[in-house]
Design a protein around this motif. Sequence first.
Motif, PDB file in Angstrom:
ATOM      1  N   GLY A   1       0.815  -1.213   0.000  1.00 59.62           N
ATOM      2  CA  GLY A   1       0.000   0.000   0.000  1.00 59.62           C
ATOM      3  C   GLY A   1       0.847   1.260   0.000  1.00 59.62           C
ATOM      4  O   GLY A   1       0.594   2.198  -0.776  1.00 59.62           O
ATOM      5  N   CYS A   2       1.864   1.295   0.852  1.00 59.68           N
ATOM      6  CA  CYS A   2       2.731   2.473   0.921  1.00 59.68           C
ATOM      7  C   CYS A   2       3.583   2.615  -0.341  1.00 59.68           C
ATOM      8  O   CYS A   2       3.734   3.725  -0.867  1.00 59.68           O
ATOM      9  N   TYR A   3       4.136   1.500  -0.809  1.00 54.85           N
ATOM     10  CA  TYR A   3       4.984   1.581  -1.997  1.00 54.85           C
ATOM     11  C   TYR A   3       4.188   2.080  -3.205  1.00 54.85           C
ATOM     12  O   TYR A   3       4.675   2.882  -4.011  1.00 54.85           O
ATOM     13  N   LEU A   4       2.955   1.618  -3.323  1.00 59.00           N
ATOM     14  CA  LEU A   4       2.100   2.048  -4.430  1.00 59.00           C
ATOM     15  C   LEU A   4       1.765   3.530  -4.290  1.00 59.00           C
ATOM     16  O   LEU A   4       1.783   4.276  -5.285  1.00 59.00           O
ATOM     17  N   GLN A   5       1.484   3.973  -3.076  1.00 60.53           N
ATOM     18  CA  GLN A   5       1.169   5.381  -2.853  1.00 60.53           C
ATOM     19  C   GLN A   5       2.359   6.266  -3.201  1.00 60.53           C
ATOM     20  O   GLN A   5       2.210   7.326  -3.818  1.00 60.53           O
ATOM     21  N   GLU A   6       3.546   5.834  -2.813  1.00 61.53           N
ATOM     22  CA  GLU A   6       4.749   6.615  -3.109  1.00 61.53           C
ATOM     23  C   GLU A   6       5.040   6.664  -4.607  1.00 61.53           C
ATOM     24  O   GLU A   6       5.501   7.688  -5.123  1.00 61.53           O
ATOM     25  N   LYS A   7       4.737   5.598  -5.297  1.00 56.28           N
ATOM     26  CA  LYS A   7       4.977   5.549  -6.742  1.00 56.28           C
ATOM     27  C   LYS A   7       4.127   6.570  -7.480  1.00 56.28           C
ATOM     28  O   LYS A   7       4.571   7.178  -8.466  1.00 56.28           O
ATOM     29  N   HIS A   8       2.897   6.790  -6.999  1.00 56.90           N
ATOM     30  CA  HIS A   8       1.959   7.648  -7.728  1.00 56.90           C
ATOM     31  C   HIS A   8       1.759   9.019  -7.086  1.00 56.90           C
ATOM     32  O   HIS A   8       1.022   9.835  -7.628  1.00 56.90           O
ATOM     33  N   ARG A   9       2.401   9.271  -5.943  1.00 56.62           N
ATOM     34  CA  ARG A   9       2.139  10.542  -5.267  1.00 56.62           C
ATOM     35  C   ARG A   9       2.703  11.704  -6.069  1.00 56.62           C
ATOM     36  O   ARG A   9       3.761  11.607  -6.694  1.00 56.62           O
ATOM     37  N   SER A  10       1.987  12.820  -6.036  1.00 53.29           N
ATOM     38  CA  SER A  10       2.393  13.993  -6.798  1.00 53.29           C
ATOM     39  C   SER A  10       2.945  15.103  -5.911  1.00 53.29           C
ATOM     40  O   SER A  10       3.609  16.009  -6.385  1.00 53.29           O
ATOM     41  N   ASN A  11       2.646  15.049  -4.619  1.00 49.33           N
ATOM     42  CA  ASN A  11       3.157  16.078  -3.710  1.00 49.33           C
ATOM     43  C   ASN A  11       3.163  15.539  -2.289  1.00 49.33           C
ATOM     44  O   ASN A  11       2.699  14.446  -2.014  1.00 49.33           O
ATOM     45  N   LEU A  12       3.701  16.320  -1.372  1.00 50.95           N
ATOM     46  CA  LEU A  12       3.896  15.855  -0.002  1.00 50.95           C
ATOM     47  C   LEU A  12       2.597  15.647   0.759  1.00 50.95           C
ATOM     48  O   LEU A  12       2.587  15.019   1.802  1.00 50.95           O
ATOM     49  N   SER A  13       1.479  16.188   0.259  1.00 55.36           N
ATOM     50  CA  SER A  13       0.221  16.003   0.978  1.00 55.36           C
ATOM     51  C   SER A  13      -0.310  14.588   0.834  1.00 55.36           C
ATOM     52  O   SER A  13      -1.293  14.224   1.455  1.00 55.36           O
ATOM     53  N   SER A  14       0.345  13.767   0.008  1.00 59.50           N
ATOM     54  CA  SER A  14      -0.055  12.369  -0.109  1.00 59.50           C
ATOM     55  C   SER A  14       1.022  11.454   0.488  1.00 59.50           C
ATOM     56  O   SER A  14       1.230  10.352   0.035  1.00 59.50           O
ATOM     57  N   ILE A  15       1.726  11.949   1.489  1.00 58.54           N
ATOM     58  CA  ILE A  15       2.813  11.198   2.096  1.00 58.54           C
ATOM     59  C   ILE A  15       2.319   9.857   2.631  1.00 58.54           C
ATOM     60  O   ILE A  15       1.246   9.758   3.228  1.00 58.54           O
ATOM     61  N   SER A  16       3.101   8.822   2.393  1.00 57.87           N
ATOM     62  CA  SER A  16       2.726   7.481   2.837  1.00 57.87           C
ATOM     63  C   SER A  16       3.002   7.316   4.322  1.00 57.87           C
ATOM     64  O   SER A  16       3.754   8.080   4.935  1.00 57.87           O
ATOM     65  N   SER A  17       2.409   6.279   4.907  1.00 53.63           N
ATOM     66  CA  SER A  17       2.681   5.971   6.312  1.00 53.63           C
ATOM     67  C   SER A  17       4.154   5.644   6.515  1.00 53.63           C
ATOM     68  O   SER A  17       4.748   6.006   7.538  1.00 53.63           O
ATOM     69  N   ARG A  18       4.758   4.965   5.546  1.00 53.87           N
ATOM     70  CA  ARG A  18       6.181   4.611   5.649  1.00 53.87           C
ATOM     71  C   ARG A  18       7.032   5.865   5.803  1.00 53.87           C
ATOM     72  O   ARG A  18       7.877   5.960   6.708  1.00 53.87           O
ATOM     73  N   LEU A  19       6.805   6.848   4.947  1.00 52.61           N
ATOM     74  CA  LEU A  19       7.586   8.080   5.003  1.00 52.61           C
ATOM     75  C   LEU A  19       7.233   8.912   6.237  1.00 52.61           C
ATOM     76  O   LEU A  19       8.098   9.572   6.823  1.00 52.61           O
ATOM     77  N   TYR A  20       5.956   8.870   6.624  1.00 57.07           N
ATOM     78  CA  TYR A  20       5.534   9.617   7.809  1.00 57.07           C
ATOM     79  C   TYR A  20       6.271   9.120   9.050  1.00 57.07           C
ATOM     80  O   TYR A  20       6.838   9.916   9.820  1.00 57.07           O
ATOM     81  N   TYR A  21       6.291   7.800   9.249  1.00 58.26           N
ATOM     82  CA  TYR A  21       6.930   7.264  10.448  1.00 58.26           C
ATOM     83  C   TYR A  21       8.449   7.285  10.346  1.00 58.26           C
ATOM     84  O   TYR A  21       9.146   7.342  11.364  1.00 58.26           O
ATOM     85  N   LEU A  22       8.977   7.286   9.139  1.00 59.08           N
ATOM     86  CA  LEU A  22      10.415   7.454   8.955  1.00 59.08           C
ATOM     87  C   LEU A  22      10.839   8.820   9.492  1.00 59.08           C
ATOM     88  O   LEU A  22      11.873   8.961  10.149  1.00 59.08           O
ATOM     89  N   LYS A  23       9.994   9.806   9.237  1.00 55.78           N
ATOM     90  CA  LYS A  23      10.263  11.166   9.721  1.00 55.78           C
ATOM     91  C   LYS A  23       9.994  11.283  11.211  1.00 55.78           C
ATOM     92  O   LYS A  23      10.803  11.864  11.957  1.00 55.78           O
ATOM     93  N   GLU A  24       8.859  10.741  11.678  1.00 56.74           N
ATOM     94  CA  GLU A  24       8.445  10.924  13.064  1.00 56.74           C
ATOM     95  C   GLU A  24       9.251  10.086  14.060  1.00 56.74           C
ATOM     96  O   GLU A  24       9.481  10.513  15.188  1.00 56.74           O
ATOM     97  N   ILE A  25       9.673   8.895  13.633  1.00 58.45           N
ATOM     98  CA  ILE A  25      10.325   7.973  14.563  1.00 58.45           C
ATOM     99  C   ILE A  25      11.766   7.668  14.166  1.00 58.45           C
ATOM    100  O   ILE A  25      12.653   7.621  15.013  1.00 58.45           O
TER     101      ILE A  25
END
Length: 385
Positions: free
Chosen positions: A73-97
Amino acid sequence: MDAKDLIKNKSICVLPWTGFELEPSGNVKNCVISTESIGNTNTTAIKDILRGKANTDLKQAMLRDLKPRNCSGCYLQEKHRSNLSSISSRLYYLKEIGAKTGLDIYDNKENFDLRHVDLRWTNSCNQACVYCGPELSSKWAQELSVKVKSKKDARQDVKKFVFENIESLQNVYLAGGEPMLMKENLEFLTLLKEKNKDCSIRVNTNLSTTETGVFDLLCEFPNVHWTISLETIEEEYEYIRHHGSWTDFQNNLNIIKKLDHKISFNMLHFILNYKSIFTCVDYLKGLGFHDNSFIVGPLYTPKHLNLLHMPEIIVSNVLEKINERLSKKPMGYLKNSYENLHKYFSTTPWKKDITKFITETDIRDKRRGTDCRSVFPKLFKELDA
């Protein structure tokens, strides 16, 4: 592993090393987006699950920069995301934790250091939303005479593990069911307030009640993000959120607006609110909420409620409405939500079958003593046209 290596690896997620999601059934997942569980607390101790083969294999794959199917789910979201407002959970927790944890933890697939929990202790809920079911709503379970298996001693094992590590927690997510109704949250937040009051808390709630000890405790924490589930307003709200009160919701929203906390709204777009979801956004913006307060997405399940079942002319009208909204230059999350809705409704292949929606609606209305046609007359007029 240093910080550059952690960021450079496009597969790694910090959660298999630092957190877990507990579901009412006892299933344990790396996060809510994971496609598979890594164990069940009704049969296995939580420590053994987190250091077990399923989680270890997943970490090993990530260390090799492979993308486990469980996290697609996260990898697919990252592949198609166009801007930071669609940040995946993977990237969110990479930043937060990730940046706040000793980076050497990610060098070894055997390591685990609890920093994040997503707790959905039981299915206790005081609403029976049309798109939900007994797994996540005790009201649904009562209505269908279904029991959701979750052993009390299994929850005690998880609680003991979390409580033992409560001072190391950086990020907590409370959901359900309805987290305001769960006595486990009362115990958890009482200890968290004593041991780790600055911990970041997100709570996903229907905001149906503020008259609980859980609500009172949340008000005492400085870093709380209320994510409120909402789809529409007034009479439609009370139909979709069966047992819910629109007046109570309005009153409770006014209460938390006075707190120095973040508030956002998770909104699902489907057949019943195909028009009124826009009215709901306007209502909330009229109360002062900004564009970054809204995450709006299509309802995927149950499939019979998917908006794509509607006649093509109605879907086209919805797309025109979304385009009209985009022409007004919304910002951030709301802009991204509209863009994603438009893409989904305009490009997703779909075999239309509106009869399933009508059949399921009639069955539910008969069981509940409700009348969808009287609440949504314009919808049925368009469907009958």
